[in-house]
Design a protein around this motif. Structure first.
Motif, mmCIF file in Angstrom:
data_model
loop_
_atom_site.group_PDB
_atom_site.id
_atom_site.type_symbol
_atom_site.label_atom_id
_atom_site.label_comp_id
_atom_site.label_asym_id
_atom_site.label_seq_id
_atom_site.Cartn_x
_atom_site.Cartn_y
_atom_site.Cartn_z
ATOM 1 N N ALA A 135 44.485 54.970 29.471
ATOM 2 C CA ALA A 135 45.832 55.335 29.024
ATOM 3 C C ALA A 135 46.762 55.510 30.223
ATOM 4 N N PHE A 136 46.254 56.143 31.276
ATOM 5 C CA PHE A 136 47.050 56.294 32.491
ATOM 6 C C PHE A 136 47.403 54.926 33.068
ATOM 7 N N LEU A 138 50.145 53.286 30.977
ATOM 8 C CA LEU A 138 51.466 53.859 31.262
ATOM 9 C C LEU A 138 51.985 53.404 32.626
ATOM 10 N N LEU A 184 60.601 48.659 26.527
ATOM 11 C CA LEU A 184 59.639 49.237 25.592
ATOM 12 C C LEU A 184 60.334 49.757 24.339
ATOM 13 N N ILE A 233 61.511 50.986 30.529
ATOM 14 C CA ILE A 233 61.632 51.903 29.391
ATOM 15 C C ILE A 233 62.549 51.305 28.335
ATOM 16 N N ALA A 289 53.092 49.828 32.227
ATOM 17 C CA ALA A 289 54.285 49.752 31.382
ATOM 18 C C ALA A 289 55.530 50.206 32.120
ATOM 19 N N LEU A 290 55.383 51.164 33.037
ATOM 20 C CA LEU A 290 56.549 51.701 33.733
ATOM 21 C C LEU A 290 56.845 51.015 35.065
#
Length: 103
Positions: A55-56, A59, A94, A91, A62-63
């Protein structure tokens, strides 16, 4: 695929070698520690720990990783010089992607 797009041709071979070594070393650490983690955290706890790492990583990508479709290397590299702008852009992408799914 992301790494081959990011590294300039002058260092691409060495950089890909280092990245592959880190990838293999990380896989080795996971294989080496999995059974020990299962003894201490049980099966569920081990998988939750690895899921937390995943999950980290999701993220982070994604960022901090820009969309590179249709861009030349010269256009990609400057995006890493402005991380706040990159994060804001990602962001917004997304949010647009999530709002498009709701429709």
């Amino acid at each position: 695929l992301v790494l081959s797009e990011i590294f300039p041709a002058s260092v691409r071979g060495k950089a890909m070698g280092i990245a592959t070594t880190v990838n293999r070393a990380t896989s080795f650490v996971v294989a080496l520690t999995f059974l020990s983690l299962c003894e201490r955290l049980h099966w569920g706890g081990s998988f939750y720990l690895y899921a937390g790492f995943a999950a980290f990583a999701f993220l982070f990508y994604a960022l901090f990783v820009p969309e590179t479709t249709g861009l030349k290397l010269e256009e990609i590299a400057p995006q890493f010089g402005e991380p706040r702008k990159l994060v804001s852009k990602n962001i917004a992408s997304l949010r647009a992607m999530l709002s498009a799914e709701k429709v």
